[in-house]
Each structure stands twice: as structure tokens, then as C-alpha cells.
Enzyme design. Sequence first.
Site, short mmCIF file in Angstrom:
data_model
loop_
_atom_site.label_atom_id
_atom_site.label_comp_id
_atom_site.label_asym_id
_atom_site.label_seq_id
_atom_site.Cartn_x
_atom_site.Cartn_y
_atom_site.Cartn_z
N LYS A 6 -12.00 -58.29 29.86
CA LYS A 6 -12.75 -56.86 30.40
C LYS A 6 -14.11 -57.17 30.08
O LYS A 6 -14.62 -58.10 29.42
CB LYS A 6 -12.35 -55.60 29.70
CG LYS A 6 -12.52 -54.50 30.58
CD LYS A 6 -11.56 -54.11 31.31
CE LYS A 6 -11.92 -52.97 32.41
NZ LYS A 6 -10.87 -52.59 33.13
N ASP B 68 -13.59 -52.27 38.52
CA ASP B 68 -13.13 -51.33 37.83
C ASP B 68 -14.22 -50.51 38.19
O ASP B 68 -14.84 -50.24 39.43
CB ASP B 68 -13.30 -51.53 36.14
CG ASP B 68 -12.91 -50.53 35.23
OD1 ASP B 68 -11.54 -50.47 35.14
OD2 ASP B 68 -13.53 -49.69 34.81
P1 NDP Z 1 -14.35 -45.97 40.88
O1 NDP Z 1 -15.69 -46.23 40.52
O2 NDP Z 1 -14.04 -46.17 42.21
O3 NDP Z 1 -14.18 -44.41 40.50
C1 NDP Z 1 -14.32 -43.73 39.33
C2 NDP Z 1 -14.35 -42.30 39.74
O4 NDP Z 1 -14.23 -41.35 38.37
C3 NDP Z 1 -15.36 -41.61 40.29
O5 NDP Z 1 -14.95 -40.34 41.04
C4 NDP Z 1 -16.37 -41.10 39.25
O6 NDP Z 1 -17.30 -40.15 39.68
C5 NDP Z 1 -15.41 -40.56 38.29
N1 NDP Z 1 -15.86 -40.89 36.88
C6 NDP Z 1 -16.60 -41.90 36.36
N2 NDP Z 1 -16.95 -41.76 35.20
C7 NDP Z 1 -16.83 -40.11 34.86
C8 NDP Z 1 -17.40 -39.46 34.02
N3 NDP Z 1 -17.81 -39.86 32.76
N4 NDP Z 1 -16.92 -38.10 33.96
C9 NDP Z 1 -16.21 -37.60 35.23
N5 NDP Z 1 -16.05 -38.50 36.19
C10 NDP Z 1 -16.23 -39.80 36.09
O7 NDP Z 1 -13.36 -46.55 39.72
P2 NDP Z 1 -11.80 -46.51 39.63
O8 NDP Z 1 -11.28 -45.48 40.46
O9 NDP Z 1 -11.37 -48.06 40.02
O10 NDP Z 1 -11.40 -46.30 38.42
C11 NDP Z 1 -10.93 -45.02 37.73
C12 NDP Z 1 -10.04 -45.19 36.29
O11 NDP Z 1 -9.19 -45.98 36.73
C13 NDP Z 1 -10.88 -45.97 35.21
O12 NDP Z 1 -10.70 -45.35 34.07
C14 NDP Z 1 -10.54 -47.36 35.42
O13 NDP Z 1 -10.69 -48.09 34.28
C15 NDP Z 1 -9.09 -47.01 35.64
N6 NDP Z 1 -8.34 -48.24 36.39
C16 NDP Z 1 -8.80 -48.93 37.53
C17 NDP Z 1 -8.06 -49.95 38.07
C18 NDP Z 1 -8.51 -50.36 39.54
O14 NDP Z 1 -7.52 -51.29 39.99
N7 NDP Z 1 -9.66 -49.98 39.98
C19 NDP Z 1 -7.03 -50.51 37.38
C20 NDP Z 1 -6.73 -49.79 36.16
C21 NDP Z 1 -7.22 -48.66 35.91
P3 NDP Z 1 -18.93 -40.74 39.97
O15 NDP Z 1 -18.79 -41.23 41.39
O16 NDP Z 1 -19.57 -39.28 39.80
O17 NDP Z 1 -19.29 -41.45 38.79
#
Ligand code: NDP
Length: 450
Positions: A125, A165
Site C-alpha cells: 500500500k 484508492d
Molecule cells: P474516493 O476518493 O473515490 O472516494 C472517497 C469517498 O469517501 C468520498 O466521498 C470522500 O469524501 C469520502 N471520505 C473520504 N475520507 C473521508 C472522511 N475522513 N470522512 C468522511 N468521508 C470521507 O475513494 P474510494 O471510493 O476509492 O475509496 C473509498 C474506500 O474504499 C476507502 O476506504 C478505500 O480504501 C476503499 N477501497 C477502495 C478500493 C478501490 O478500488 N477504489 C478497493 C478497496 C477498498 P470527500 O470527497 O469529501 O473526501
Amino acid sequence: MPYVKEVFDYLRRTSPSQNEFYQAAEEVLESLRPLMEKYPKYRQHKIIERIVEPERQILFRVNWVDDKGEIQVNKGFRIEFNSALGPYKGGLRFHPSVNAGVIKFLGFEQIFKNALTGLQIGGGKGGSDFNPKGKSDNEIMRFCQAFMSELYRHIGAHTDVPAGDIGVGGREIGYMFGMYKKLANKYEGVLTGKSLKWGGSLARTEATGYGAVYFAQYMLEDRGESLEGKRCVVSGSGNVAIYTIEKLYQLGALPVTCSDSNGMIYDENGIDLELLKELKEVKRVRLSEYITHRPTAKYTPIEEYPKGCNGIYTVPCFAAFPSATQNELNLTDARNLLANGCICVSEGANMPSTLEAVHAFIDAKICYGPGKAANAGGVATSQLEMAQNASMVSWTFEEVDAKLAQIMKNIYTNAKETATEFGEPTNLVLGANIAGFRKVADAMIEQGLV
Ligand code: NDP
């Protein structure tokens, strides 16, 4: 069991202030007690002591220049945790909350998740404390190039293959790939999540969200239930949340919420997916704009969430899909969900539930799919992208999606059968942790002390 406790105490002593890592390690180590009792070989080979130490940790400086001509400095991380099953594989996160402990927890989870997919991928990671919010496209490009100007020497198609991510999507992967190609003078599958125009895989963008919904479907089917016609809550509005919502609609469910770090939308008629994609994937604006296009929906800023709760989990639902970030769902949220009749939680995010919340779900014996199993579809499809790159072929969307659905089914079956073998058939945390660990541990033993 004193042995597991000793290792845990050792971690706290030797890696101070890494709370997210302790949390991830505690969940896994606790689950391993019955396995360690049954099979002394893991103790003899000191597998636990070895598996909690990353094989390599890279920490570097990232200098770049913003649009005002000012020099900016960020931290860059890549943790190459375990390569027993294949090249290190895991995403890059760009978010101001990133630090050594966050990357270590994500890398540790990734080892077991990748093992569960049944594919040849090790765990890694990385990321940076860079905040992409409010940055221009040129600033994003300059940062990605600066980040890759150090990372490129540590990665490679057969060594370490990063992906996206939080804060890292197709645009960022493109800029990083361009810089890698220039510096390494190689056009190879060194990153996944690439554009479809130059080496990406169909269905990779959708894979994590789709996979989390497939996982929920398999858990529910086993209990004679389905998602059809059911109200669901989803948190987040990024890659995982958007494609979770899309798959829920395809299966006839009604997703009624989404959120970002400023607040949440509740749309009782169902989230307008096209609008959400336009706002988040094209315009890249805050979620609060949703209600200007859809006045019947309700927006609640986080300051107005009930005290101590995440507003998303106060909405009554049949199934919940936490898809934002770690520790977004605490014990109160778990109790709210259970009290309102939720019988299924499938985690798209990594470690979104606190340990207390996880215990509440396990005790209630609901269908609970922990992130390392339920969101493994993303990394599994990344491996399918690597396979297509290596053999210079492209599969259709339907082919990749069918492979994804089958992989999710295998993960569910493996976790369930392992949980049953160790006497707790509904505890998929136990099942997933033991099944993932056992695969990596056996490979480590067979490969000798390296
Ligand atoms: P994105 O950056 O596309 O989206 C993240 C989302 O979560 C946004 O809506 C963001 O809001 C919100 N968010 C992030 N941090 C916070 C916080 N501290 N409090 C509240 N909301 C928050 O990321 P992903 O969708 O790719 O990832 C989301 C989750 O899924 C993570 O835990 C990631 O590790 C996990 N994941 C992702 C994978 C992938 O293929 N993308 C694979 C496996 C797991 P804002 O825009 O306001 O920050």
C-alpha cells in the site's frame, strides 16, 4: 492466549502511535487464536512475528510547485508488506490524513485480502498526505509526476504494482503512468486502474462497488433473502460508493443515501445515479450541490448529525454499504442500524467499522461482510488487468464481470467454510482472517526463512 498478546504488546512498543495499525492487527490476531492452538507449526516458524513486520517500508520526500509558483513539500509512502503470494499489490491514497500508521494498516489488511482472492498477489500500500481537494489539473499532474519521480525505482510489473484508492482515480493513475514510462523507459503493466484507451481493464472502475454488492447477495442468498425491493444505505460518494449504488439498482434494490466528508444526502425515492456521477466524476464538486438539481432530496451537513453518530446509519434500511473511510461506523451507529432492522452490512471501504461495532454485528449474527473479504473485488480485477496486460489481450466487460462475480463467490464460500471449520459459521471475520492468513503462512513456510 499469551502468545498473541505478546506479539501485540511488541507492536505497540516498537511501532508507537500507529492506532489504525494496532486496530487492524488486533482484529486479525484475535481471530487466529483457534488456528494457532490447532497447528503449532505457525508458532514454530514465528509466522505471526514475521507477518506483522513489513518486508520493506519506503518513506520519501515529494517536492512540487503550485500554481502560484510556491514550493510545496509532502510525504510519500510505499509499504511492501508481504510477497509470499506474488508481487506487492495495493492502492495509493492521497489524503491529508495519510501517515505511516494508516498506510501500515491498509498494507496489513491488503495481505489477507489479496490472499482471499485466490490470485497470485502479495500485499502492499502507499500514498501521500497530499490533499487533492481544490487543486487545479496542472497541480495534480505536477504532484503525481513528483511522486513518481521517486516511486518508479521501487516498483515494476513483476515487483510491485500500485493502483488507486482515496484521492487516486483514473486521472492520477494516468499522470503517474506517464512519468513511470518516461523514467523507466518501459511500457508495462506497472499500475492498474489505467484508462481503457491504453491498457486498462473493462469493469475495473466498477469492480470494488459491484463486488461488495455481490458479496452481500451471496451472504443473503444463504439465508433465503435477497436485495430486491430493499432499501439500502451507502456512505461515501467516490468510486466505491457510486458503483455500489449502480449494482444495487441493477439488482432491484433502492439505495437512498450517499455522503462526502461535509455531509450526507437522503433521497427517499432513490439516489439519482446519473446526477451523482456528473457531480463527482465530471464536475468534481461537493455533494451539497445535489439538492440544487434535486430539491426533493435532503442534505444534512455533518455538524447536524445526531451527537456521536454518522447520520447515514440513522436511516432505516435492510442493508448498509459503508464505502467512505476507516472508522466511519462506531458502536452507536451499529446499534442504530440493528435497532432499525438492518440485517446485512457489506464493507466497501477498508476497516470502516470500529472493533466494537464489528463485535456488535458478529454478536447479532447478521450478514456481516468485513472489508477484506467484501471489497476484494477491486484488487481481484486489478489482477485481471495485470493478466490482460501480460498476455496482450482484452476481455469484454461481461467476461471480466463474470470472473469478478465468481471470485466474490469463492471468497464468500472460503470465508464461510473456514468459519464453520472453526465452530462459528456466521462469523465471517474469523473465517476471512484465518483463510487469508493460512494461505500466506503456508507459502512463507514453504519458501523458507527469507
Ligand atoms: P474516493 O476518493 O473515490 O472516494 C472517497 C469517498 O469517501 C468520498 O466521498 C470522500 O469524501 C469520502 N471520505 C473520504 N475520507 C473521508 C472522511 N475522513 N470522512 C468522511 N468521508 C470521507 O475513494 P474510494 O471510493 O476509492 O475509496 C473509498 C474506500 O474504499 C476507502 O476506504 C478505500 O480504501 C476503499 N477501497 C477502495 C478500493 C478501490 O478500488 N477504489 C478497493 C478497496 C477498498 P470527500 O470527497 O469529501 O473526501
